[in-house]
Design a protein around this motif. Structure first.
Motif, PDB file in Angstrom:
ATOM      1  N   MET A   1     -11.514  14.028  -7.206  1.00 50.08           N
ATOM      2  CA  MET A   1     -10.939  12.738  -6.820  1.00 50.08           C
ATOM      3  C   MET A   1      -9.654  12.497  -7.591  1.00 50.08           C
ATOM      4  N   LYS A   2      -8.568  12.189  -6.870  1.00 51.81           N
ATOM      5  CA  LYS A   2      -7.282  11.924  -7.519  1.00 51.81           C
ATOM      6  C   LYS A   2      -7.282  10.526  -8.129  1.00 51.81           C
ATOM      7  N   LEU A   3      -6.871  10.436  -9.385  1.00 48.00           N
ATOM      8  CA  LEU A   3      -6.736   9.143 -10.038  1.00 48.00           C
ATOM      9  C   LEU A   3      -5.295   8.669  -9.910  1.00 48.00           C
ATOM     10  N   PHE A   4      -5.111   7.486  -9.345  1.00 51.84           N
ATOM     11  CA  PHE A   4      -3.781   6.932  -9.156  1.00 51.84           C
ATOM     12  C   PHE A   4      -3.454   5.999 -10.317  1.00 51.84           C
ATOM     13  N   SER A   5      -2.181   5.942 -10.687  1.00 51.89           N
ATOM     14  CA  SER A   5      -1.744   5.010 -11.708  1.00 51.89           C
ATOM     15  C   SER A   5      -1.711   3.602 -11.135  1.00 51.89           C
ATOM     16  N   ASP A   6      -1.639   2.605 -12.041  1.00 53.57           N
ATOM     17  CA  ASP A   6      -1.571   1.213 -11.605  1.00 53.57           C
ATOM     18  C   ASP A   6      -0.401   0.989 -10.649  1.00 53.57           C
ATOM     19  N   ILE A   7       0.749   1.555 -10.985  1.00 53.99           N
ATOM     20  CA  ILE A   7       1.932   1.301 -10.158  1.00 53.99           C
ATOM     21  C   ILE A   7       1.816   2.005  -8.807  1.00 53.99           C
ATOM     22  N   GLU A   8       1.184   3.171  -8.766  1.00 50.83           N
ATOM     23  CA  GLU A   8       0.985   3.857  -7.486  1.00 50.83           C
ATOM     24  C   GLU A   8       0.051   3.055  -6.579  1.00 50.83           C
ATOM     25  N   ILE A   9      -1.010   2.485  -7.160  1.00 47.84           N
ATOM     26  CA  ILE A   9      -1.935   1.658  -6.383  1.00 47.84           C
ATOM     27  C   ILE A   9      -1.213   0.429  -5.852  1.00 47.84           C
ATOM     28  N   ALA A  10      -0.425  -0.221  -6.701  1.00 49.69           N
ATOM     29  CA  ALA A  10       0.301  -1.421  -6.291  1.00 49.69           C
ATOM     30  C   ALA A  10       1.329  -1.106  -5.217  1.00 49.69           C
ATOM     31  N   GLN A  11       2.057   0.016  -5.382  1.00 48.67           N
ATOM     32  CA  GLN A  11       3.078   0.383  -4.406  1.00 48.67           C
ATOM     33  C   GLN A  11       2.472   0.820  -3.081  1.00 48.67           C
ATOM     34  N   GLY A  12       1.210   1.256  -3.112  1.00 52.31           N
ATOM     35  CA  GLY A  12       0.555   1.685  -1.879  1.00 52.31           C
ATOM     36  C   GLY A  12      -0.015   0.542  -1.060  1.00 52.31           C
ATOM     37  N   LYS A  13       0.036  -0.668  -1.573  1.00 51.86           N
ATOM     38  CA  LYS A  13      -0.509  -1.836  -0.889  1.00 51.86           C
ATOM     39  C   LYS A  13       0.544  -2.463   0.025  1.00 51.86           C
ATOM     40  N   GLU A  14       0.176  -2.668   1.283  1.00 48.14           N
ATOM     41  CA  GLU A  14       1.049  -3.394   2.212  1.00 48.14           C
ATOM     42  C   GLU A  14       0.803  -4.890   2.021  1.00 48.14           C
ATOM     43  N   LEU A  15       1.777  -5.589   1.499  1.00 46.54           N
ATOM     44  CA  LEU A  15       1.594  -6.987   1.136  1.00 46.54           C
ATOM     45  C   LEU A  15       1.626  -7.904   2.350  1.00 46.54           C
ATOM     46  N   LYS A  16       0.862  -8.969   2.243  1.00 45.27           N
ATOM     47  CA  LYS A  16       0.914 -10.039   3.247  1.00 45.27           C
ATOM     48  C   LYS A  16       2.074 -10.977   2.912  1.00 45.27           C
ATOM     49  N   PRO A  17       2.760 -11.519   3.890  1.00 46.31           N
ATOM     50  CA  PRO A  17       3.771 -12.538   3.587  1.00 46.31           C
ATOM     51  C   PRO A  17       3.139 -13.679   2.792  1.00 46.31           C
ATOM     52  N   ILE A  18       3.836 -14.187   1.806  1.00 46.18           N
ATOM     53  CA  ILE A  18       3.270 -15.203   0.926  1.00 46.18           C
ATOM     54  C   ILE A  18       2.898 -16.472   1.702  1.00 46.18           C
ATOM     55  N   LYS A  19       3.528 -16.686   2.848  1.00 48.45           N
ATOM     56  CA  LYS A  19       3.182 -17.844   3.685  1.00 48.45           C
ATOM     57  C   LYS A  19       1.713 -17.782   4.111  1.00 48.45           C
ATOM     58  N   LYS A  20       1.224 -16.558   4.399  1.00 50.71           N
ATOM     59  CA  LYS A  20      -0.169 -16.407   4.842  1.00 50.71           C
ATOM     60  C   LYS A  20      -1.144 -16.623   3.676  1.00 50.71           C
ATOM     61  N   ILE A  21      -0.746 -16.183   2.487  1.00 52.15           N
ATOM     62  CA  ILE A  21      -1.588 -16.394   1.300  1.00 52.15           C
ATOM     63  C   ILE A  21      -1.678 -17.891   1.010  1.00 52.15           C
ATOM     64  N   ALA A  22      -0.549 -18.579   1.103  1.00 52.70           N
ATOM     65  CA  ALA A  22      -0.511 -20.024   0.852  1.00 52.70           C
ATOM     66  C   ALA A  22      -1.410 -20.776   1.820  1.00 52.70           C
ATOM     67  N   LYS A  23      -1.438 -20.331   3.055  1.00 51.73           N
ATOM     68  CA  LYS A  23      -2.242 -21.002   4.088  1.00 51.73           C
ATOM     69  C   LYS A  23      -3.728 -20.971   3.730  1.00 51.73           C
ATOM     70  N   LYS A  24      -4.171 -19.918   3.026  1.00 56.55           N
ATOM     71  CA  LYS A  24      -5.583 -19.793   2.634  1.00 56.55           C
ATOM     72  C   LYS A  24      -6.050 -20.945   1.757  1.00 56.55           C
ATOM     73  N   ILE A  25      -5.127 -21.516   0.988  1.00 55.13           N
ATOM     74  CA  ILE A  25      -5.502 -22.619   0.095  1.00 55.13           C
ATOM     75  C   ILE A  25      -4.831 -23.928   0.532  1.00 55.13           C
ATOM     76  N   GLY A  26      -4.494 -23.992   1.801  1.00 59.85           N
ATOM     77  CA  GLY A  26      -4.054 -25.257   2.394  1.00 59.85           C
ATOM     78  C   GLY A  26      -2.638 -25.684   2.061  1.00 59.85           C
ATOM     79  N   ILE A  27      -1.781 -24.742   1.665  1.00 55.35           N
ATOM     80  CA  ILE A  27      -0.385 -25.086   1.363  1.00 55.35           C
ATOM     81  C   ILE A  27       0.460 -24.899   2.621  1.00 55.35           C
ATOM     82  N   LYS A  28       1.186 -25.923   2.975  1.00 55.96           N
ATOM     83  CA  LYS A  28       2.056 -25.852   4.156  1.00 55.96           C
ATOM     84  C   LYS A  28       3.292 -25.007   3.858  1.00 55.96           C
ATOM     85  N   GLU A  29       3.792 -24.374   4.893  1.00 57.51           N
ATOM     86  CA  GLU A  29       4.962 -23.520   4.742  1.00 57.51           C
ATOM     87  C   GLU A  29       6.164 -24.285   4.196  1.00 57.51           C
TER      88      GLU A  29
END
Length: 558
Positions: free
Chosen positions: A1-29
């Motif tokens: 099993m290949k062990l990835f570094s913290d930065i490789e794991i973070a860079q491999g993540k496709e981020l959600k637009p912050i507007k969608k994250i805000a909506k989860k906790i009821g913050i308007k755009e």
């Protein structure tokens, strides 16, 4: 099993637009102040004091750490992921990283493995410019002080020998600890001794973290104690008419920052004081923001519980009227081996005898948390070299103390690895009939408050005050600052002020070398031992192993 570094794991993540994250906790755009697609600042108008009363604050702290740290931020993020997985709406609220540790030895403060906040590179570097704003506000005051010394108009008659205010920079640079400014003739100022602290140790950072709103921030900036006039009168930043200009530089920095975890849960990151030389917790505003938007807020306080947790509970919670419901004590097998006598090269080798000998450190931290009328949960932050016997020993011996100990595998598995920890935290919160109480009353004499912390939390037998500290106590009394909180500056490597004393030292004496005043932050800073507020770089700083390619892809950042 290949062990990835913290930065490789973070860079491999496709981020959600912050507007969608805000909506989860009821913050308007429309309420978001966007810093690109994945970061945003939040308006203070979202804070709701009524909601804060009904939601749950959980602190993550740790046993006395090894130099690399025991993973409080990773556990905090992992716990937040786990709580959301079991249906509990949770937000993690953290401090911002300092560039000093990022390029030094300790690394960043964005978590690790599959329990990270992202975008990791941005968070660990310049982020939204808050540290830069703190630095500029601090150094503006320095410039105004030196300008007043030079000026013939409006001169306040400040005695340069009494000036306590230092410049700051967010870098580990030992060469700047003590400097001379004003050299080069009469056109370049009045020569005097000066120096630099690291930005997280600035009183401006402390004020940003302690302010309840913008007006409170401005008032606190004006209350900064600068020094004395030649006729022994105190000088404050307001005497230099500095508070408005400094507040202008902090007008955006006062707003908390919203990002996301790897599992697309909300994370609020704001403020960044160290816990060994400052109060070590994120801003009151950020914590209240999280509690206004989520049922559970997970936050952390720097270094061991004798530093960050003590200050969080005695300073921040008292100042803000916060009542934490539970505390998670992070322990690692390697740290217990260390406290049991293991040498550095033995930290990663299973040894039950070392763990048995080092358990006393965890036991003392458990006792300390209970002094605040809070029940702890022990999170055993999992490492690949942990043995089954060592883990079982901790679980069984915590059980004898009436404490639940749970293996946390957030680094390897994210939220899936912290479900048991999340359930243990919820059990404490939902069954809790006790109410948080601080260890001391702020109105007690300063000397008595220092002795309470040293004896009750550190386990000291006696507290000695050097001659300079005694003179400082007299000054504090004369200035009327007796009813401030106490923010100890002490080594993070031991309960004592002697970093070589591991485990649970007993019958030791704590020595208070001098005592600084942070009048704007409203706390007193006793300096124990040889603590310094400007760290140095190690022989081989982390910066040596960092690389950026022509496409801007970074490696070696952690």
């Amino acid at each position: 099993m290949k062990l990835f570094s913290d930065i490789e794991i973070a860079q491999g993540k496709e981020l959600k637009p912050i507007k969608k994250i805000a909506k989860k906790i009821g913050i308007k755009e429309d309420d978001l102040e966007l810093y690109g697609k994945y970061k945003a600042k939040l308006p203070l108008s979202l804070i709701d004091e009524e909601k804060i009363k009904h939601n749950n604050l959980v602190l993550v702290t740790a046993i006395t750490p090894t130099p690399a740290g025991e993973g409080k931020t990773t556990v905090s993020i992992g716990l937040t992921e786990g709580l959301n997985k079991i249906g509990k709406q949770a937000t993690v609220v953290l401090r911002e990283p300092s560039l000093g540790p990022v390029f030094g030895i300790k690394g960043g403060a964005a978590g690790g493995g599959y329990s990270q906040v992202v975008p990791m590179e941005d968070i660990n570097l310049h982020f939204t410019g808050d540290f830069n704003a703190v630095e500029k506000a601090n150094n503006l005051l320095s410039a105004l002080i030196d300008n007043n010394l030079q000026s013939k108009v409006g001169n306040l008659n400040i005695d340069p020998r009494t000036i306590l205010w230092k410049r700051v920079i967010d870098m580990n640079d030992r060469a700047l600890r003590n400097i001379i400014v004003g050299l080069g003739g009469t056109a370049n100022g009045i020569p005097r001794e000066d120096g630099f602290n690291i930005t997280p140790a600035s009183e401006i950072m402390a004020i940003l973290c302690m302010a309840n709103d913008f007006n409170d921030l401005k008032k606190r900036l004006g209350d900064i104690f600068v020094g004395f006039t030649f006729d022994k009168q105190p000088i404050f930043a307001r005497d230099l008419r500095a508070e408005n200009a400094m507040a202008i530089l902090l007008k955006d920095a006062i707003k908390p920052n919203l990002v996301q975890t790897l599992e697309e849960n909300p994370a609020i990151i704001h403020g960044g004081p160290f816990a060994n030389i400052a109060q070590g917790t994120n801003t009151i505003i950020a914590t209240k923001m999280g509690l206004s938007l989520s049922k559970y807020v997970i936050t952390e306080a720097g270094f061991g519980a004798d530093l960050g947790a003590e200050k969080f509970l005695n300073i921040k919670c008292v100042a803000a009227g916060l009542k934490p419901k539970a505390v998670v004590l992070v322990a690692t097998i390697r740290a217990l081996r260390h406290h049991g006598g293991a040498k550095k090269e033995e930290h990663s080798k299973p040894n039950l005898d070392y763990v048995k000998a080092g358990f006393c450190n965890l036991e003392k931290h458990i006792e300390n948390i209970r002094k605040f009328n809070i029940e702890p949960v022990v999170a055993i932050n999992s490492f690949i070299d942990d043995s089954v016997e060592e883990v079982e020993f901790i679980i069984e011996n915590c059980k004898k103390l009436g404490v639940k100990a749970v293996v946390s595998e957030g680094w390897e598995k994210g939220g899936e690895g912290t479900i048991e920890l999340a359930e243990a935290v919820v059990d404490i919160v939902e069954s809790n009939s006790k109410e948080f109480k601080p260890l001391y009353d702020w109105k007690l004499p300063v000397k008595e408050k220092i002795e309470i912390i040293a004896k009750e939390i550190y386990g000291a037998k006696k507290v000695d005050f050097d001659k300079k500290a005694q003179l400082n106590l007299n000054r504090i009394e004369a200035l009327g600052f007796n009813d401030f909180a106490i923010c100890m500056a002490k080594t993070q490597k031991s309960f004592s002020d002697n970093e070589v004393l591991r485990g649970r030292p007993k019958d030791f004496t704590v020595t208070v070398r001098e005592i600084e005043i942070a009048a704007g932050a409203r706390f007193i800073i006793p300096i124990l031992g040889q603590m310094m507020r400007m760290p140095g770089l190690p022989s081989h700083p982390a910066s040596e192993n960092m690389f950026i390619d022509s496409d801007g892809i970074i490696s070696g950042l952690s």
